[in-house]
Design an enzyme around this catalytic site. Structure first.
Site, PDB file in Angstrom:
ATOM      1  N   ASP A  33      42.084  35.208  45.616  1.00 26.02           N
ATOM      2  CA  ASP A  33      40.944  35.690  46.377  1.00 26.02           C
ATOM      3  C   ASP A  33      39.955  34.584  46.727  1.00 26.02           C
ATOM      4  OD1 ASP A  33      39.054  38.374  46.901  1.00 26.02           O
ATOM      5  OD2 ASP A  33      37.933  36.654  46.166  1.00 26.02           O
TER       6      ASP A  33
ATOM      7  N   GLY B  28      43.760  45.803  48.739  1.00 27.27           N
ATOM      8  CA  GLY B  28      44.212  47.037  48.117  1.00 27.27           C
ATOM      9  C   GLY B  28      43.949  48.248  48.991  1.00 27.27           C
TER      10      GLY B  28
ATOM     11  N   THR C 143      38.198  40.174  48.816  1.00 28.24           N
ATOM     12  CA  THR C 143      39.436  40.111  49.602  1.00 28.24           C
ATOM     13  C   THR C 143      40.554  40.870  48.905  1.00 28.24           C
ATOM     14  OG1 THR C 143      38.757  37.934  50.413  1.00 28.24           O
ATOM     15  CG2 THR C 143      41.035  38.579  50.796  1.00 28.24           C
ATOM     16  N   ASP C 144      40.646  40.738  47.590  1.00 30.28           N
ATOM     17  CA  ASP C 144      41.625  41.514  46.830  1.00 30.28           C
ATOM     18  C   ASP C 144      41.368  43.013  46.985  1.00 30.28           C
ATOM     19  OD1 ASP C 144      43.260  39.560  45.767  1.00 30.28           O
ATOM     20  OD2 ASP C 144      42.096  39.328  43.934  1.00 30.28           O
ATOM     21  N   ILE C 145      40.116  43.416  46.867  1.00 31.33           N
ATOM     22  CA  ILE C 145      39.787  44.838  46.946  1.00 31.33           C
ATOM     23  C   ILE C 145      40.103  45.384  48.342  1.00 31.33           C
ATOM     24  CG2 ILE C 145      37.872  46.487  46.911  1.00 31.33           C
ATOM     25  CD1 ILE C 145      36.647  44.688  44.678  1.00 31.33           C
TER      26      ILE C 145
END
Length: 394
Positions: free
Chosen positions: A147, A184, A179-181
């Site tokens: 991220d 997802g 960015t990860d969230i």
């Protein structure tokens, strides 16, 4: 009440945040999510502490807070799929699954016979979602992606942080792995779209989700500011590139966030501030004029806001219909009456701690609501149950 995804089987081979976040969203909506973890260590984030969950005596458990944030409503099994027996077990589970989520490097699961083409042959209805840093194709496809690095490479940090003209200038990452969230969220949306299409075709499909793609897509208006003008947006601290005033201002005891979205709101702000003449000043009367003259207007507003407390400003501006708010730390967030009313803190039974506090899902469905069935699982806690439920054997 039934849940929206009741009866859906999700095999979650992912770890860290983007993939687990997608799996947790599906689990909240009612899917049976089975998390496949490495024997002994499990998901990397189990060790990403302190802080750790406290047991009933106040001591640390082995459950890291980071892991707890993304793994609710899942069941944990441990399988070593570097071994033939483990590979066979994953194949048997995948044959029963509706969805598989993984975030290994490109081609990483092919060596074990767990890639999409291999599992598609066993289960043509399988929706297989791969999450990587850079996608399955292109010159960066083989690179690992995290991220923080993607926020930098994907442009987020070029527009986040103090302006170059200010003290403390320089690129800054967002305070959570956004960015990860967002990846997802995009992954779960793509999975739901594939499930809807499967109702027509009867077939599954492959989903390729890349952190870099998501980061660039989520630059939103800033990306279009560049594509429209050819000029790269710059860091503005808490200011907005397209709206003024839309930033933080100092008060007598802290800070106020003022988010004026139109000219009517600006006029009402001016009246509350005791400066009605600003609304008729040609330099400030329209948003475009305020953006062009932000260097004049913002200092004038700062000279006014320091004479009242944040609470006083919020009360007066709310009465006038001007959007604003305080800058809360997390203690203040979870003490906020609206947060309390919306029940954004939930408590669930946990085998190692008695109870664990978690953040509620923001999805509110009237007929098939989110359900909270299981706290984030201890490593391998559901091994026998999952094998019995999915494969019909102990």
């Amino acid at each position: 009440m039934t849940t929206a995804l009741e009866g859906l089987k999700v095999l979650d081979l992912s770890r860290v945040l983007a993939g687990p976040w997608a799996g947790q969203l599906l689990g909240d909506l009612g899917a049976d999510v089975v998390k496949v973890e490495r024997p002994g260590t499990g998901d990397d984030t189990r060790a990403w502490g302190p802080p750790y969950l406290r047991d009933e005596q106040g001591g640390d458990t082995s459950e890291a807070a980071y892991f707890l944030s993304a793994n609710r409503n899942k069941r944990s099994v441990v399988i070593d799929f570097t071994l033939p027996a483990g590979q066979q077990q994953v194949r048997e589970l995948a044959a029963k699954a509706d969805v598989l989520i993984e975030n290994f490097k490109v081609g990483g699961l092919k060596a074990y016979g767990l890639d999409y083409e291999s599992l598609k042959a066993l289960n043509p209805r399988l929706i297989y979602c791969s999450i990587t840093g850079f996608g399955q194709t292109g010159p960066y496809a083989q690179r690992a992606g995290y991220d923080f690095m993607i926020q930098a490479l994907g442009g987020m940090m070029s527009i986040t942080g103090r302006a170059d003209s200010e003290d403390g200038a320089g690129p800054v990452k967002v305070g959570v792995a956004v960015t990860d969230i967002l990846t997802g969220l995009y992954a779960s949306n793509a999975i739901l779209a594939a499930l809807a299409e499967r109702e027509r075709s009867g077939l599954g499909q492959y989903i390729d989700i890349a952190l870099l793609d998501v980061q660039v897509a989520c630059l939103a208006n800033q990306a279009l500011n560049y594509l429209t003008t050819g000029q790269a947006p710059q860091r503005l601290g808490n200011a907005h590139p397209n709206i003024v005033p839309y930033q933080d201002f100092p008060t007598a005891d802290g800070d106020l966030i003022l988010t004026v979205g139109n000219d009517g709101q600006f006029r009402r702000f001016c009246e509350v501030a005791g400066k009605p003449e600003w609304a008729d000043d040609a330099r400030f009367s329209t948003n475009a004029a305020r953006v062009a003259n932000r260097d004049v207007l913002v200092p004038l507003i700062r000279q006014v806001t320091v004479f009242r407390s944040t609470t006083e400003w919020v009360e007066l501006l709310e009465q006038a219909g001007v959007p604003c708010g305080p800058v809360n730390d997390l203690q203040a967030v979870f003490s906020d009456p609206q947060v309390i009313h919306r029940q954004l803190r939930i408590a669930m039974a946990h085998p190692a701690a008695g109870e664990v506090n978690l953040v509620a899902s923001p999805m509110r469905l009237s007929r098939t609501p989110v359900s909270y069935r299981a706290a984030p699982p201890c490593l391998g806690a559901d091994q026998n149950e999952v094998i019995r439920d999915w494969l019909g054997s102990a």
